[in-house]
Design a protein around this motif. Structure first.
Motif, short mmCIF file in Angstrom:
data_model
loop_
_atom_site.label_atom_id
_atom_site.label_comp_id
_atom_site.label_asym_id
_atom_site.label_seq_id
_atom_site.Cartn_x
_atom_site.Cartn_y
_atom_site.Cartn_z
N UNK A 53 -5.48 -7.07 -10.35
CA UNK A 53 -3.70 -7.04 -10.22
C UNK A 53 -3.68 -5.89 -9.30
N UNK A 54 -4.09 -4.55 -9.31
CA UNK A 54 -3.80 -3.40 -8.28
C UNK A 54 -4.50 -4.00 -7.13
N UNK A 55 -5.45 -4.42 -6.94
CA UNK A 55 -6.21 -4.84 -5.69
C UNK A 55 -5.48 -5.75 -4.98
N UNK A 56 -4.93 -6.95 -5.69
CA UNK A 56 -4.33 -8.14 -5.15
C UNK A 56 -2.78 -7.47 -4.72
N UNK A 57 -2.02 -6.85 -5.39
CA UNK A 57 -1.04 -6.13 -5.09
C UNK A 57 -1.18 -5.44 -3.66
N UNK A 58 -2.23 -4.65 -3.49
CA UNK A 58 -2.33 -4.10 -2.23
C UNK A 58 -2.44 -4.97 -1.15
N UNK A 59 -3.43 -6.21 -1.34
CA UNK A 59 -3.66 -7.26 -0.58
C UNK A 59 -2.22 -7.88 -0.11
N UNK A 60 -1.69 -8.19 -1.03
CA UNK A 60 -0.50 -9.16 -0.86
C UNK A 60 0.60 -8.24 0.17
N UNK A 61 0.44 -7.09 -0.13
CA UNK A 61 1.73 -5.99 0.54
C UNK A 61 1.35 -6.00 2.12
N UNK A 62 -0.08 -6.58 2.44
CA UNK A 62 -0.49 -6.49 4.00
C UNK A 62 -0.44 -7.97 4.26
N UNK A 63 -0.13 -9.13 3.61
CA UNK A 63 -0.21 -10.32 3.97
C UNK A 63 -1.41 -10.93 3.98
#
Length: 128
Positions: A7-17
């Motif tokens: 979840x944390x990894x995907x949050x970082x990825x989503x915040x960068x598109x």
């Protein structure tokens, strides 16, 4: 904790598109085995003296991939998912793996035995 790291990894990825990574049970199994082996045999390395590098370990787990990478984390106490991902984001090589848009799937293996050992494997699955 493994899913919290995802979840944390995907949050970082989503915040960068970037695309979110999908969980893969076989990849997670390879990651768990590596974390367990590091804890049991008291080493910390991308190269397992018995099972080999991540490519060999992924093949042994039956994972098909066209590209792969690995992040490791070790701390002498119990760590949180957020602290693991924060440490990776503060390291150029780990951040590059985490934010690489070509990776499609991941699996995380966590071992906590007084210390925290985390392996995250990133793979690009072949197109079918």
């Amino acid at each position: 904790m493994e899913r919290q790291i995802l979840e944390e990894v995907n949050r970082e990825r989503r915040s960068r598109g970037l695309n979110k990574l999908e969980w893969d049970d076989r990849v997670a199994g390879a990651a768990r085995n590596h974390s367990r082996n590091m804890a049991r045999r008291k080493f910390f390395s991308h190269e397992d003296p018995v099972a080999g590098d991540m490519r060999k370990r992924l093949r042994a787990a039956g994972v098909e991939w066209t590209a792969c990478a690995e992040n490791l984390y070790e701390e002498s106490r119990v760590a949180s998912a957020r602290s693991v991902v924060r440490a990776w984001m503060n390291s150029a090589g780990h951040r590059q793996n985490l934010l690489n848009g070509r990776y499609t799937h991941t699996g995380v293996g966590v071992r906590v035995e007084g210390r925290t050992i985390v392996t995250e494997l990133f793979v690009t699955k072949p197109h079918r």
